[in-house]
Motif scaffolding. Sequence first.
Motif, short mmCIF file in Angstrom:
data_model
loop_
_atom_site.label_atom_id
_atom_site.label_comp_id
_atom_site.label_asym_id
_atom_site.label_seq_id
_atom_site.Cartn_x
_atom_site.Cartn_y
_atom_site.Cartn_z
N ASP A 269 24.74 106.77 -62.50
CA ASP A 269 24.76 108.10 -61.89
C ASP A 269 24.45 109.20 -62.89
OD1 ASP A 269 25.57 106.77 -59.58
OD2 ASP A 269 27.69 107.06 -60.02
N ALA A 270 23.47 108.95 -63.76
CA ALA A 270 23.02 109.94 -64.75
C ALA A 270 21.57 110.28 -64.43
CB ALA A 270 23.15 109.39 -66.16
N ALA A 271 21.37 111.44 -63.80
CA ALA A 271 20.06 111.80 -63.27
C ALA A 271 19.17 112.39 -64.36
CB ALA A 271 20.22 112.76 -62.11
N LEU A 272 18.95 111.64 -65.43
CA LEU A 272 18.16 112.13 -66.55
C LEU A 272 16.71 112.41 -66.16
CD1 LEU A 272 19.64 109.77 -69.26
CD2 LEU A 272 19.58 112.26 -69.46
N ILE A 273 16.07 111.44 -65.54
CA ILE A 273 14.68 111.60 -65.15
C ILE A 273 14.54 112.73 -64.14
CG2 ILE A 273 12.75 110.52 -63.94
CD1 ILE A 273 13.03 109.48 -66.72
N GLU A 274 15.47 112.78 -63.19
CA GLU A 274 15.41 113.83 -62.18
C GLU A 274 15.53 115.22 -62.79
OE1 GLU A 274 16.87 110.06 -60.28
OE2 GLU A 274 17.23 111.15 -62.15
N VAL A 275 16.44 115.37 -63.76
CA VAL A 275 16.61 116.67 -64.42
C VAL A 275 15.36 117.02 -65.23
CG1 VAL A 275 17.88 117.86 -66.26
CG2 VAL A 275 19.13 116.64 -64.46
N LEU A 276 14.82 116.05 -65.97
CA LEU A 276 13.60 116.30 -66.74
C LEU A 276 12.45 116.71 -65.83
CD1 LEU A 276 11.88 116.11 -69.35
CD2 LEU A 276 11.52 113.69 -68.79
N LEU B 100 12.44 136.01 -75.19
CA LEU B 100 12.46 135.02 -74.12
C LEU B 100 11.93 135.65 -72.85
CD1 LEU B 100 15.99 133.40 -74.68
CD2 LEU B 100 13.82 132.90 -75.82
N VAL B 101 10.87 135.08 -72.34
CA VAL B 101 10.24 135.61 -71.13
C VAL B 101 10.83 134.95 -69.89
CG1 VAL B 101 8.06 135.85 -69.87
CG2 VAL B 101 8.10 136.10 -72.36
N ARG B 102 11.07 133.65 -70.02
CA ARG B 102 11.50 132.89 -68.85
C ARG B 102 12.39 131.73 -69.29
NH1 ARG B 102 7.32 129.62 -64.90
NH2 ARG B 102 8.80 129.10 -63.24
N MET B 103 13.36 131.41 -68.47
CA MET B 103 14.22 130.25 -68.73
C MET B 103 14.57 129.59 -67.41
SD MET B 103 17.98 130.05 -70.57
CE MET B 103 17.35 130.13 -72.24
N GLU B 104 14.41 128.27 -67.38
CA GLU B 104 14.79 127.49 -66.21
C GLU B 104 15.82 126.45 -66.63
OE1 GLU B 104 13.85 128.15 -63.21
OE2 GLU B 104 12.20 129.55 -63.60
N ASN B 105 16.99 126.47 -66.00
CA ASN B 105 18.07 125.55 -66.32
C ASN B 105 18.32 124.61 -65.15
OD1 ASN B 105 18.95 126.87 -68.91
ND2 ASN B 105 19.25 128.57 -67.50
N VAL B 106 18.34 123.32 -65.43
CA VAL B 106 18.55 122.32 -64.39
C VAL B 106 19.65 121.37 -64.86
CG1 VAL B 106 17.51 120.49 -63.01
CG2 VAL B 106 16.13 122.46 -63.70
N VAL B 107 20.59 121.03 -63.97
CA VAL B 107 21.70 120.17 -64.34
C VAL B 107 21.90 119.07 -63.31
CG1 VAL B 107 22.90 122.05 -65.53
CG2 VAL B 107 23.47 121.54 -63.15
N ASP B 108 22.59 118.03 -63.74
CA ASP B 108 23.14 117.02 -62.84
C ASP B 108 24.65 117.15 -62.91
OD1 ASP B 108 24.14 114.76 -61.58
OD2 ASP B 108 23.55 113.39 -63.19
N CYS B 109 25.25 117.64 -61.83
CA CYS B 109 26.71 117.74 -61.77
C CYS B 109 27.24 116.91 -60.62
CB CYS B 109 27.15 119.20 -61.64
SG CYS B 109 26.58 120.03 -60.15
N GLY B 110 26.44 115.89 -60.21
CA GLY B 110 26.82 115.15 -59.03
C GLY B 110 26.71 116.07 -57.83
N THR B 111 27.68 116.01 -56.94
CA THR B 111 27.71 116.92 -55.80
C THR B 111 28.26 118.27 -56.25
OG1 THR B 111 28.08 115.14 -54.22
CG2 THR B 111 28.71 117.35 -53.52
#
Length: 767
Positions: free
Chosen positions: A423-430, A632-643
């Motif tokens: 349950d580690a969404a590494l590829i999905e987050v990347l 910094l012009v732009r920043m996109e943050n994506v996480v896997d926190c489960g639900t």
Amino acid sequence: MKMETQRDQTRELGRSRGRFEAQTKVSGRAEYIHNLTLPRMLHAKILRSTVAHGRIVSIDKSEAEALEGVHSVITSEDIMTVMPEPYFGPAFHDQPILAVGKVHYVGEPVAVVLSEDPYIAEEATHLIDVTYEELPAVFNEVEAAESKVVVHDELRPAGTFPDLKHLAGRRDTNIALDFQVRTGDVEKAFAEADHIFEHSFRTQQVMHTPLEPMISVGELTDSGITVHTASQSPSFVRLEIARLLRWPESRVRVRTAFLGGGFGAKLYVKLEALAVALTMLARRPVRVALTMEEQFYTITKHATTFKIKSAVNKEGRITGRKCTVWWNGGAYADIGPRVTQKSGFTAPGPYEIDNVWVDSYQVYTNLPPAGAFRGFGITQLVWAYESQADIIARELGMDPVEFRRLNMLREGRPHATGTIMRDAALIEVLDRTAERMKWNEPFDRGTEKLRRGRGVGVGFKALVAPTTSVAMVTLSADGSCFLHMSTVDMGQASNTTMSMVAAEVLGIDPEDIKVIRPDTDVTPYDMATLGSRSTFHMGHAVRLAAEDAVEKMKVLAAQLGVPEGEPLEAGKLLKQRYGMQAGNIVGVGSYIPDYISPNKETGHSESITPNWMIGGCGVEVEVDTETGQFRLVRMENVVDCGTALNPKIVETQVSGAAIMQIGAALYENMEFDEDGQLRNASFAEYKIPGITDLPDQMGNEAVDAYQNNGPFGAKGVGESGAFGVASAIAAAIEDAVGVRLTSMPMKYETVCRELHANDPKFRQWGE
């Protein structure tokens, strides 16, 4: 199957709700310990060491004691009359309440003045004359690991936590803990490699800067002592104070209020032992409140040196990696050994590497102590291994995202410790980070003067284990519901989220649940509010407590002959049982995850963590090629926190973590001179990010994921947004102008110097 059913049928969870305490806070009615005033209360002001390492020859306090308005002047000799062994610490009992015989860093507490007037107490500290015999000092973590200058003559393990039971008492060393991972044959991997990359990366010492400074107030009671404190770990404080006083825990009460930020600074014992000792001596309430400046001398984030060597084949696969990390723990261990171990085994990164060698060292130096800090050591490691990932990809002519995707750990594959990734969404987050950055679309490189570049970074973190959380749900005969727990709300909205968890099980409105603030006389044990553990650990405990209450309602309903299938209401059941509005239904839940201690020689464990938190970051920067200044012009943050139990809160947690890491990446730096004196212990000189330092565009997202062993599929998120920030910024700068930075904080002048040293017109990267 049950968890999937919960996932599909949740009523309250997954909805965005604002913090239930918001109105109380903005109206100024929220309780903070800083607002507490007690009758006959004395104020404490601390005299601190002016040398980094030295024996205390004498302390002359006569002038201070003679100042009108001074109640008393306290030294370690006085402390030992009420606490014969005045040393505390979660890993080692190495930190004295006041310096005993020797000082170990500039800023260490040496003496305290008590007065009813804090200004008189402060004035009196300047009248205390301390004579020192200075000793050689060590400040750099790599040098200290081998130095014959020893900060502590003897190390005494605390033996409190099960994951630190292996700590050993040692003499004549500055290494508090050395942890290793050995997988495969690293030397063979290097011998057979098509490419070898070796780099060293540095991070600096920074301060947590919670805007509410630390505070503790001691108060004697008929049954013992009460400690009113801004603490992230009231249960541990009670345990440690009881040990210091040689009292049963029943005589020690620890209560908190809302915290104005913590980030790890207010963990374990900080001011509480001093407040208690002073209260015992004065026989009056004593308030110990730090200024913002004093926080710099109390607890910090580890500075690190990370040497990383990687073997890569011609396809771009990492076949071997050797990591050596030195953690600058400062003068006292605090929880540094746990950081060294729990983060150390992630040093190779979120990649599938057959041959791994990790050495992770917690090192004493003569600087202010370092301990838990948002990210728990992970941000220092991601900075290094993701920076090297970009260097390798560029050298091999590979796209940085594709290089990561090629090497990324997949579901069901073993981590270097042997623990299977679940349950580690590494590829999905990347992939989602790349999509949000429009990575594969044409990119505007800017002008000759203002060049633009992009970078990505992905990191992961193991949840701290094994730790325990206990919760209690009380249902009253009028339908009221109380949630008793010792999770501390310090701005992360834990009260709101845990109310939602309980409400989900009980079938009531979360706003109808009253959360009882942490108070060790009232709320059950919780190890601490740290390391993004609360959603997982306390979430389970609250869920179990609510389920226990439901089961007890079912039993009572059956006893009363309530038809099966009729909705269960605690108020109706209790009134029917007792004939009036009386009684309670109490549900209790406790949770501790599975954990297997790592093998001492190999670092291997089949269950080294119950889950992994994942964070990815994409950054776009603009660099002025004449001055080196970048923004910094732009920043996109994506996480896997489960639900995401409360998506609105998840978004604010992710952006908050990212902003905090922008500070560490670009601005924050505790600057010491050659004698260990801190030069910039104030907000006038120590810069944290302001609103104008943030990117014009800032996006946050949690990928669609589910943590199967989590409460309703959830896991923590308070730190994930920080992981990839620094390395992504460094990659973007290199992408723009070809300058690779390897030390934090990343400074404009360094970029400028490199640009002009290499080529005033710079190479045309990314054309």
